[in-house]
Motif scaffolding. Structure first.
Motif, PDB file in Angstrom:
ATOM      1  N   ILE A  86       4.790   4.051   9.124  1.00 44.21           N
ATOM      2  CA  ILE A  86       4.245   3.307   7.975  1.00 44.21           C
ATOM      3  C   ILE A  86       4.610   3.998   6.651  1.00 44.21           C
ATOM      4  N   ASP A  87       4.712   5.332   6.663  1.00 50.02           N
ATOM      5  CA  ASP A  87       5.113   6.065   5.454  1.00 50.02           C
ATOM      6  C   ASP A  87       6.607   5.891   5.204  1.00 50.02           C
ATOM      7  N   ALA A  90       7.032   2.528   3.708  1.00 50.72           N
ATOM      8  CA  ALA A  90       6.619   2.481   2.295  1.00 50.72           C
ATOM      9  C   ALA A  90       7.733   3.015   1.406  1.00 50.72           C
ATOM     10  N   LEU A  93      10.588   0.492   1.262  1.00 51.77           N
ATOM     11  CA  LEU A  93      10.252  -0.667   0.415  1.00 51.77           C
ATOM     12  C   LEU A  93      10.579  -0.353  -1.042  1.00 51.77           C
ATOM     13  N   LEU A 120       2.707  -7.674  -0.236  1.00 53.07           N
ATOM     14  CA  LEU A 120       3.777  -6.746  -0.637  1.00 53.07           C
ATOM     15  C   LEU A 120       4.339  -7.130  -1.999  1.00 53.07           C
ATOM     16  N   HIS A 124       5.132  -4.679  -4.961  1.00 54.41           N
ATOM     17  CA  HIS A 124       6.570  -4.517  -5.272  1.00 54.41           C
ATOM     18  C   HIS A 124       7.095  -5.837  -5.834  1.00 54.41           C
ATOM     19  N   TYR A 190      -0.398  -4.399   6.355  1.00 55.45           N
ATOM     20  CA  TYR A 190       0.012  -5.016   5.081  1.00 55.45           C
ATOM     21  C   TYR A 190      -0.809  -6.274   4.795  1.00 55.45           C
ATOM     22  N   ARG A 196      -5.826   1.279   7.368  1.00 56.72           N
ATOM     23  CA  ARG A 196      -5.250   2.577   7.709  1.00 56.72           C
ATOM     24  C   ARG A 196      -6.283   3.666   7.450  1.00 56.72           C
TER      25      ARG A 196
END
Ligand code: UDP
Length: 242
Positions: A86-87, A90, A93, A120, A124, A190, A196
């Protein structure tokens, strides 16, 4: 350099290095995929040589889970640290938003990938989300066509293990995408359906405990973790490590 931990060869990279490498692969001409094995996935691979081959054939093999990092230490081949999928996602992205790379979201229950895309876009705004598809399809061919038509550079493949790794290796090249990343339940996070662990828990390496408290049904899966470390100890003795 890769380090072999119980049959799976992991890239020994920091999170930043992994993200940089991922961005390079996404911008490159070929096709590759990223896997983020945790102990559960490594155990699956130990029982299925073809799955192990798929994991080792990935462009990046990242240690997702403190259990893999402990096992690496026990085997005398320490890794720089955990690189949670997941990191990594990120970081990727952010790179895609900068570069104008196109992202497709594949997986989870109907509606989840769309909600994930909506969320998202808020974080972003310049990210190009070129398509979504749920993860409960019977026939892969139309999904391959949909990704191809979307001109995606990167696909987040969230079908759970081992399905997502097998899917990326089998169908990935035909989609025309440059990079696929197997990310398990990340679209649910997401979309806001699954929370999390807070940063403090993550830092202590206790993300697994947080998930267990919130999803007690995971207990059966997690009970195998200590056994994984026992197996790593046995393996380390076989290799003649102190
Ligand atoms: N999933 C899917 N298709 C399937 C089976 C599972 O899209 O045939 C999705 C499921 O809805 C969930 C994800 O795959 O979003 C797997 O989540 P899990 O928490 O099990 O993965 P982990 O993060 O633990 O690898």
């Amino acid at each position: 350099m890769r380090k072999e931990i119980m049959g799976v060869s992991f890239d020994d990279l920091t999170l930043e290095e992994a993200i940089r490498r991922g961005a390079e692969l996404a911008a490159g001409p070929g096709f590759s995929y990223v896997v983020t094995p945790n102990p559960e996935i490594v155990n699956l691979a130990r029982q299925a040589p073809d799955y192990e081959e798929i994991l080792n054939g990935a462009g990046l093999v990242l240690p997702d889970g403190i259990g893999v990092v402990y096992a690496a230490k026990l085997l005398g081949r320490p890794l720089q640290g955990r690189v949670p999928g997941i990191d990594f996602a990120a970081g990727l992205l952010a790179k895609l938003e900068e570069s104008g790379g196109r992202l497709f979201l594949l997986g989870a229950k109907p509606g989840v990938a769309e909600q994930a895309a909506e969320n998202l876009k808020k974080i972003h705004p310049k990210l190009i989300l070129c398509g979504t598809n749920d993860g409960y399809f019977q026939d892969s061919a139309p999904v391959v066509e949909k990704i191809k038509a979307s001109n995606a550079d990167v696909v987040f493949v969230c079908l759970g293990a081992p399905k997502q790794e097998r899917w990326m290796a089998q169908y990935g090249p035909a989609t025309g995408a440059h990079l696929m990343v197997g990310l398990g339940g990340v679209l649910d996070v997401y979309a806001g359906n699954v929370k999390r662990a807070p940063a403090a828990w993550q830092k202590l390496g206790l993300e697994w405990l947080y998930r267990l408290v919130h999803q007690p049904s995971r207990l059966g899966r997690m009970a195998k973790l200590p056994l994984f470390l026992v197996d790593a100890m046995k393996e380390s003795r076989r290799e003649g490590k102190p």
